[in-house]
Design an enzyme around this catalytic site. Structure first.
Site, PDB file in Angstrom:
ATOM      1  N   TYR A  12       7.068 -10.390  -0.805  1.00 42.10           N
ATOM      2  CA  TYR A  12       7.375  -8.671  -1.196  1.00 42.10           C
ATOM      3  C   TYR A  12       7.331  -8.507   0.599  1.00 42.10           C
ATOM      4  O   TYR A  12       8.226  -8.348   1.202  1.00 42.10           O
ATOM      5  CB  TYR A  12       6.920  -8.080  -1.543  1.00 42.10           C
ATOM      6  N   GLY A  37       7.817 -15.718  -5.069  1.00 40.50           N
ATOM      7  CA  GLY A  37       8.226 -15.374  -4.090  1.00 40.50           C
ATOM      8  C   GLY A  37      10.483 -15.249  -4.665  1.00 40.50           C
ATOM      9  O   GLY A  37      10.387 -16.324  -5.929  1.00 40.50           O
ATOM     10  N   ALA A  76       0.372 -16.546  -1.707  1.00 35.70           N
ATOM     11  CA  ALA A  76      -1.494 -16.359  -1.771  1.00 35.70           C
ATOM     12  C   ALA A  76      -1.148 -16.320  -3.432  1.00 35.70           C
ATOM     13  O   ALA A  76      -0.082 -15.324  -3.623  1.00 35.70           O
ATOM     14  CB  ALA A  76      -2.063 -15.163  -1.259  1.00 35.70           C
ATOM     15  N   SER A 118      -7.305  -7.274   2.526  1.00 35.11           N
ATOM     16  CA  SER A 118      -6.601  -6.397   1.617  1.00 35.11           C
ATOM     17  C   SER A 118      -7.986  -5.579   0.653  1.00 35.11           C
ATOM     18  O   SER A 118      -8.675  -5.688   1.710  1.00 35.11           O
ATOM     19  CB  SER A 118      -6.391  -7.140   0.243  1.00 35.11           C
ATOM     20  N   TYR A 142      -9.621 -11.824  -6.900  1.00 40.32           N
ATOM     21  CA  TYR A 142      -9.040 -11.950  -6.077  1.00 40.32           C
ATOM     22  C   TYR A 142      -9.641 -11.194  -4.254  1.00 40.32           C
ATOM     23  O   TYR A 142      -9.415 -11.497  -3.452  1.00 40.32           O
ATOM     24  CB  TYR A 142      -7.848 -10.431  -6.144  1.00 40.32           C
ATOM     25  N   LYS A 146     -10.331 -12.921  -0.983  1.00 43.44           N
ATOM     26  CA  LYS A 146      -9.729 -12.395   0.442  1.00 43.44           C
ATOM     27  C   LYS A 146     -10.543 -12.338   2.033  1.00 43.44           C
ATOM     28  O   LYS A 146     -10.954 -12.434   3.041  1.00 43.44           O
ATOM     29  CB  LYS A 146      -9.174 -11.075   0.512  1.00 43.44           C
TER      30      LYS A 146
HETATM   31  N1  UFG Z   1      -1.697   2.643 -12.752  1.00 47.40           N
HETATM   32  C1  UFG Z   1      -1.077   3.474 -13.813  1.00 47.40           C
HETATM   33  N2  UFG Z   1      -0.417   3.152 -14.249  1.00 47.40           N
HETATM   34  C2  UFG Z   1      -0.166   1.609 -14.710  1.00 47.40           C
HETATM   35  C3  UFG Z   1       0.103   0.840 -12.722  1.00 47.40           C
HETATM   36  C4  UFG Z   1      -1.170   1.465 -12.183  1.00 47.40           C
HETATM   37  O1  UFG Z   1      -1.984   4.475 -13.773  1.00 47.40           O
HETATM   38  O2  UFG Z   1       1.214   1.342 -15.052  1.00 47.40           O
HETATM   39  C5  UFG Z   1      -2.553   3.001 -11.216  1.00 47.40           C
HETATM   40  C6  UFG Z   1      -3.592   2.700 -10.961  1.00 47.40           C
HETATM   41  O3  UFG Z   1      -4.870   2.450 -12.624  1.00 47.40           O
HETATM   42  C7  UFG Z   1      -4.417   2.927  -9.870  1.00 47.40           C
HETATM   43  C8  UFG Z   1      -2.741   3.172  -8.697  1.00 47.40           C
HETATM   44  O4  UFG Z   1      -1.514   3.452 -10.055  1.00 47.40           O
HETATM   45  O5  UFG Z   1      -4.773   3.566  -9.605  1.00 47.40           O
HETATM   46  C9  UFG Z   1      -2.429   2.459  -8.383  1.00 47.40           C
HETATM   47  O6  UFG Z   1      -2.291   0.887  -9.082  1.00 47.40           O
HETATM   48  P1  UFG Z   1      -1.584  -0.231  -8.361  1.00 47.40           P
HETATM   49  O7  UFG Z   1      -1.773  -0.919  -9.318  1.00 47.40           O
HETATM   50  O8  UFG Z   1      -0.355   0.193  -8.167  1.00 47.40           O
HETATM   51  O9  UFG Z   1      -2.511  -0.721  -7.768  1.00 47.40           O
HETATM   52  P2  UFG Z   1      -4.311  -0.894  -6.927  1.00 47.40           P
HETATM   53  O10 UFG Z   1      -4.372   0.257  -6.269  1.00 47.40           O
HETATM   54  O11 UFG Z   1      -4.438  -1.022  -8.609  1.00 47.40           O
HETATM   55  O12 UFG Z   1      -3.751  -2.036  -6.468  1.00 47.40           O
HETATM   56  C10 UFG Z   1      -4.105  -2.907  -4.753  1.00 47.40           C
HETATM   57  C11 UFG Z   1      -2.851  -3.653  -4.197  1.00 47.40           C
HETATM   58  C12 UFG Z   1      -3.140  -4.564  -4.619  1.00 47.40           C
HETATM   59  C13 UFG Z   1      -5.440  -4.815  -3.810  1.00 47.40           C
HETATM   60  C14 UFG Z   1      -5.369  -3.458  -4.407  1.00 47.40           C
HETATM   61  C15 UFG Z   1      -7.090  -3.373  -3.995  1.00 47.40           C
HETATM   62  O13 UFG Z   1      -1.818  -3.559  -4.919  1.00 47.40           O
HETATM   63  O14 UFG Z   1      -2.910  -5.872  -3.994  1.00 47.40           O
HETATM   64  O15 UFG Z   1      -4.908  -1.958  -4.279  1.00 47.40           O
HETATM   65  O16 UFG Z   1      -8.111  -2.075  -4.915  1.00 47.40           O
HETATM   66  F1  UFG Z   1      -6.042  -5.900  -4.580  1.00 47.40           F
END
Ligand code: UFG
Length: 329
Positions: A12, A37, A76, A118, A142, A146
């Protein structure tokens, strides 16, 4: 012309950075094992090697067949949840994989690397926005891998003179403005593509993981950063490394501004004109309530400004991609 090796260039953020590097006149060589990928995400002008960064004979061949001056290292595994269930996979792909890459760089006298780190290295933090000098207490394997690579880079510079920039991304989102490439993970776990899948009728509803957080509407707050702004930061990092007086360093990439899960869902409804059914579930393990970056340091030293990262613009560009490619690549 600068020759750059991009590991994970079919992924991505890697594919968006490849597009930007080629646009800015660089010659790009990509190595990617195509496990997560997509071949379709590769820019038509790249020289592509299909294979794994753990394969040192492949890397040595790539370095001997090309005049590479810099490596941008994305390859990764990057699912936080999966890393909790299978930490050995993450230490192998992310730490051991980078170890092999650095061994081959040292052997072939390649002196510059931009590393894809990250916000996960910070874990749960109380003070927002998060600055680079905040405590580093990852809450997942993870994030640990990193952070381990960041430390490895520090020692490799001392021993082998490999200069580095590590970029700590907050929440990457969006797609290339023309909708040519975009986000396609299998399984998808990120909020914005999942909400857009509901808009696209691929999913019935969006699960909201927790509405009892200590935030203004009870849902988690994240700092969403346009993937094109992330791509630009990698190009600026190459320029930064080329200035001999600049030191190896780490930079946060975010916008200083956070949006809650419900704000994201509302913005998607507004932009797509479709209604998004919501189901409230309990908290997801390991999710911090709030993660917002201070990116002052990147502004100051990399001369980087996240100019595409308004939430509406991010969702608009992500929607162009998802609307045209409802099943991904
Ligand atoms: N969320 C929902 N419903 C979903 C998916 C996500 O409510 O179906 C919420 C999660 O709880 C979170 C927010 O949306 O509060 C964002 O979630 P993401 O999964 O999109 O992203 P994250 O913040 O969990 O993850 C990001 C990066 C990771 C990194 C992480 C660091 O994508 O690579 O932040 O904490 F490791």
């Amino acid at each position: 012309m600068e020759e750059i090796l991009i590991t994970g260039g079919a992924g991505y953020i890697g594919s968006h950075t490849t597009y930007r590097a080629i646009e800015s006149g660089m010659k790009v060589i990509v190595v990617d094992n195509l496990i997560t990928g997509h071949k379709e995400a590769l820019h038509p002008y790249v020289k592509f090697y299909e294979g794994d960064i753990k394969d040192s004979s492949l890397l040595n061949r790539i370095f001997s067949e090309n005049k590479i001056s810099h490596v941008i290292h994305f390859a990764a595994s990057s699912l936080v949840g999966e890393s909790n269930n299978n930490p050995l996979k993450y230490y192998s792909d992310n730490l051991y994989g980078t170890q092999i890459l650095l061994e081959c760089m040292a052997k072939n006298k390649i002196k510059n690397i931009v590393f894809s780190s990250s916000a996960a290295i910070y874990g749960e933090q109380l003070i927002m926005p998060i600055k680079e000098e905040a405590a580093q207490v990852p809450s997942s394997p993870y994030g640990e891998t990193k952070l381990a690579v960041e430390k490895l880079l520090y020692w490799c510079e001392k021993a082998y003179g490999i200069k580095y920039v590590t970029l700590r991304y907050f929440n990457a989102a969006g797609a290339l403005e023309n909708g040519l490439i975009g986000e396609d993970h299998e399984p998808e776990s990120h909020l914005i593509p999942l909400v857009l899948n509901v808009a696209n009728d691929n999913k019935e509803y969006i699960s909201v993981f927790g509405n009892d957080y200590d935030t203004h509407d009870g849902t988690c707050i994240r700092d969403y950063i346009h993937v094109q702004d992330l791509a630009e930061a990698h190009i600026k990092s190459i320029f930064y490394l080329n200035e001999l007086t600049n030191k190896s360093d780490a930079f946060n990439l975010g916008t200083n501004k956070g949006y809650s899960v419900l704000e994201v869902i509302n913005a998607v409804q507004k932009i797509t004109g479709r209604s998004i059914p919501v189901k409230y579930l309990s908290r997801r393990d390991g999710d911090p309530a709030k993660l917002v970056a201070s990116s002052e340091k990147a502004k100051q030293y990399l001369n980087w400004i996240p100019k595409n990262s308004g939430l509406e613009r991010i969702i608009k560009d992500a929607w162009s991609w998802h609307f045209k490619n409802p099943k991904g690549y």
